[in-house]
Design a protein around this motif. Structure first.
Motif, PDB file in Angstrom:
ATOM      1  N   GLU A  18       0.109  -1.911  -0.428  1.00 44.47           N
ATOM      2  CA  GLU A  18       0.439  -3.277  -0.790  1.00 44.47           C
ATOM      3  C   GLU A  18      -0.779  -4.162  -1.037  1.00 44.47           C
ATOM      4  OE1 GLU A  18       4.225  -5.815   0.585  1.00 44.47           O
ATOM      5  OE2 GLU A  18       2.605  -5.689   2.048  1.00 44.47           O
ATOM      6  N   ASN A  19      -1.700  -4.140  -0.084  1.00 42.92           N
ATOM      7  CA  ASN A  19      -2.824  -5.070  -0.237  1.00 42.92           C
ATOM      8  C   ASN A  19      -4.077  -4.423  -0.834  1.00 42.92           C
ATOM      9  OD1 ASN A  19      -3.277  -3.462   1.878  1.00 42.92           O
ATOM     10  ND2 ASN A  19      -3.156  -5.082   3.430  1.00 42.92           N
ATOM     11  N   LYS A  20      -3.891  -3.272  -1.488  1.00 44.62           N
ATOM     12  CA  LYS A  20      -5.042  -2.617  -2.101  1.00 44.62           C
ATOM     13  C   LYS A  20      -5.178  -3.073  -3.555  1.00 44.62           C
ATOM     14  CE  LYS A  20      -5.797   0.384   1.391  1.00 44.62           C
ATOM     15  NZ  LYS A  20      -4.897  -0.337   2.337  1.00 44.62           N
ATOM     16  N   GLU A  77       4.345   2.229   1.303  1.00 44.28           N
ATOM     17  CA  GLU A  77       4.330   0.986   0.532  1.00 44.28           C
ATOM     18  C   GLU A  77       3.409  -0.044   1.165  1.00 44.28           C
ATOM     19  OE1 GLU A  77       8.399  -0.108  -0.084  1.00 44.28           O
ATOM     20  OE2 GLU A  77       8.640   1.418  -1.657  1.00 44.28           O
ATOM     21  N   ALA A  78       3.499  -0.144   2.484  1.00 38.86           N
ATOM     22  CA  ALA A  78       2.632  -1.096   3.184  1.00 38.86           C
ATOM     23  C   ALA A  78       1.167  -0.718   2.999  1.00 38.86           C
ATOM     24  CB  ALA A  78       2.989  -1.125   4.670  1.00 38.86           C
ATOM     25  N   PHE A 115      -0.998  11.331  -3.159  1.00 39.92           N
ATOM     26  CA  PHE A 115      -0.383  10.026  -2.908  1.00 39.92           C
ATOM     27  C   PHE A 115      -1.063   8.928  -3.731  1.00 39.92           C
ATOM     28  CE2 PHE A 115      -0.577   6.148  -0.218  1.00 39.92           C
ATOM     29  CZ  PHE A 115       0.739   5.771  -0.371  1.00 39.92           C
ATOM     30  N   LEU A 116      -2.381   8.928  -3.748  1.00 42.08           N
ATOM     31  CA  LEU A 116      -3.107   7.856  -4.441  1.00 42.08           C
ATOM     32  C   LEU A 116      -3.034   7.996  -5.959  1.00 42.08           C
ATOM     33  CD1 LEU A 116      -6.309   7.731  -2.201  1.00 42.08           C
ATOM     34  CD2 LEU A 116      -4.439   6.076  -2.223  1.00 42.08           C
ATOM     35  N   VAL A 123       8.837   6.737   6.143  1.00 42.50           N
ATOM     36  CA  VAL A 123       7.640   7.206   5.447  1.00 42.50           C
ATOM     37  C   VAL A 123       7.358   6.316   4.245  1.00 42.50           C
ATOM     38  CG1 VAL A 123       6.579   9.170   4.275  1.00 42.50           C
ATOM     39  CG2 VAL A 123       8.129   9.560   6.190  1.00 42.50           C
ATOM     40  N   LYS A 124       8.438   6.000   3.539  1.00 43.57           N
ATOM     41  CA  LYS A 124       8.301   5.159   2.345  1.00 43.57           C
ATOM     42  C   LYS A 124       7.745   3.782   2.717  1.00 43.57           C
ATOM     43  CE  LYS A 124      10.972   3.802  -1.676  1.00 43.57           C
ATOM     44  NZ  LYS A 124      12.086   2.867  -1.746  1.00 43.57           N
TER      45      LYS A 124
END
Lengths: 313, 172
Positions: B98-100, B94-95, B123-124, B89-90
């Motif tokens: 990552e690119n946000k 993380e993925a 989460f966000l 889940v982690k």
């Protein structure tokens, strides 16, 4: 870019430390107002931060300069909490959570201030109250009786204080979960709380060293935990709808427990008045046998005992 | 995407969501129903209106695939027995982040707020909080695009009042 809606900013603050939340006050006027109206007060964590390296020490062992330092830091902490609460309550907002850890050297001198803070939290309809008063001598902080009138509170956690002056009728209409750790209470208070809180589902009583008798009668209660109450001599529990019972103590004689649910029992040595473990004797084993006979749903039995005389094979 | 191994041939109902710029997205019903805003659209009209297109006025189509991806994966995590290991889940989370960019993260928070989806919002917002931890006031202002409307005097006064929160511990 548009600014985030207020609700989401408060949401972000949930994940910040109390100190970081304070830092947001300087970002802009909007953020200042959001900071003031943030309804979660974790002064527990702030206390540790303010008191710093002294927070894990017992003030009884302070050297002189440490005592001075402790007082100075405690005063700053107190001033901050006071100003914050007064400002918040002027806005007439609902308080979600109030969590306070404080260590007191002079209980009497500071109790009026804590009474005031609790009043402010109650007046703002606090939902979760968590008070931890560290005590260093025998003096204990006595909670104001108004705490029994908090109609919107649904979780109450108390540590290190004293409950007395219980009013005739208590108004904890929303209370679901009650945790009492190292709290000075008696049989009447526990009995009253469990019979008069209509929604109470979880009760945990631990290290309440003064209580001798526990009497509980509740149809609502689902989870009950009683542990390390060293003076306990009698328990009488009638909880037909309990789902889980945890008990960790020396075995007492003839417990009366109606709790048709799984039990978890930890039996330990009895503790004498000086705080020393008492060696196991025949009576201890008889009591245990007696206790085990009360339920046929014992899931776990742990014996955490010490003895010089008895060999346990 | 997520429809990799739909073993049986049972047809999963789909709901069409329309992003702010008019783009349509076909979404499996359980995934769409994770969003309270979409759910509330159908309350009381269980069957009749499932063919309708749900307009999401505040969500740009740029973020829809990521939001749906989040919910497809997380609802799969929740359903799985035994539950997936925490690392899995982690790793996904993380993925996902990552690119946000910071700005994309803000926009997605606004979208999650509009869609009223608790899990994604939690989460966000936690991710945003992590990005501003231990950062200077100036950095945080830039991060959120905040315009400082305090006069220098006002700002200095608030800082002085809470001086302890801005410096390290006092020297005593």
């Amino acid at each position: 870019m548009d600014e985030l809606p207020d609700f989401t900013i408060h949401h972000i603050m949930i994940y910040l430390s109390a100190k970081e939340v304070v830092q947001t006050s300087v970002l802009s006027k909007k953020w200042f107002n959001l900071y003031v109206s943030f309804a979660i007060f974790d002064f527990h964590e702030l206390y540790k931060w303010f008191i710093g390296d002294l927070s894990n020490k017992n003030p009884a062992t302070f050297r002189k300069n440490e005592t001075i330092r402790f007082h100075k830091r405690l005063n700053r902490f107190t001033e901050f909490v006071d100003a914050f609460l007064v400002r918040f309550s002027n806005q007439k907002l609902c308080m979600q959570k109030f969590r306070l850890l404080i260590g007191l050297l002079d209980v009497e001198a500071s109790s009026f201030l804590h009474d005031k803070w609790i009043e402010l939290a109650l007046r703002n309809g606090v939902k979760e109250l968590d008070l931890n008063v560290q005590i260093y001598k025998n003096a204990m902080y006595t909670l104001p009786w108004t705490i029994f009138t908090a109609a919107s509170m649904n979780a109450l956690t108390l540590e290190g204080c004293k409950l007395e002056h219980i009013p005739e009728i208590i108004r904890l209409y929303s209370l679901k979960c009650l945790i009492l750790n190292k709290v000075a209470i008696n049989k009447e208070i526990v009995q009253k709380l469990t019979s008069q809180c209509p929604l109470l589902e979880g009760l945990k009583v631990s290290s309440c060293v003064l209580i001798v008798r526990i009497t509980i009668s509740s149809y609502r209660l689902k989870k009950l935990s009683i542990s390390s109450c060293i003076k306990l001599k009698e328990i009488e529990i009638d909880t037909p709808n309990l789902l889980y019972f945890y008990h960790s103590n020396h075995p007492i004689l003839t417990p009366i427990v109606n709790a048709p649910c799984p039990w978890e029992l930890h039996f330990k040595n009895a503790i004498d008045d000086l705080g020393n473990k008492v060696d196991l004797d025949a009576q201890w084993f008889l009591n245990m046998k007696d206790f085990l006979g009360v339920s046929n749903q014992i899931r776990f039995l742990v014996m955490d005992v010490w003895s010089k005389r008895v060999q346990i094979a | 995407m997520a429809s990799s191994s739909s073993s049986s041939s049972t047809q999963v109902k789909k709901i069409t969501l329309k992003a702010a710029d008019g783009k349509h997205f076909e979404v499996e019903e359980p995934v769409a129903m994770e969003m309270e805003t979409v759910k509330s659209f159908f309350v009381g009209n269980e069957d009749a209106m499932k063919d309708m297109v749900v307009p999401l006025l505040n969500v740009s189509s740029e973020h829809m695939p990521a939001i749906l991806d989040f919910y497809r994966n997380h609802s799969e995590f929740r359903k799985r027995t035994p539950p997936p290991p925490a690392e899995e889940v982690k790793a996904f989370n993380e993925a996902f982040l990552e690119n946000k960019s910071d700005e994309q993260l803000m926009e997605m928070i606004m979208a999650a707020n509009f869609l009223n989806t608790k899990e994604l919002l939690n989460f966000l917002t936690e991710a945003a909080a992590n990005r501003i931890k231990n950062k200077s006031v100036e950095y945080v202002r830039a991060f959120f695009g905040i315009e400082n409307d305090f006069t220098p005097e006002e700002e200095a006064r608030i800082r002085a009042e809470n001086e302890w929160a801005f410096d390290g511990l006092d020297e005593d």
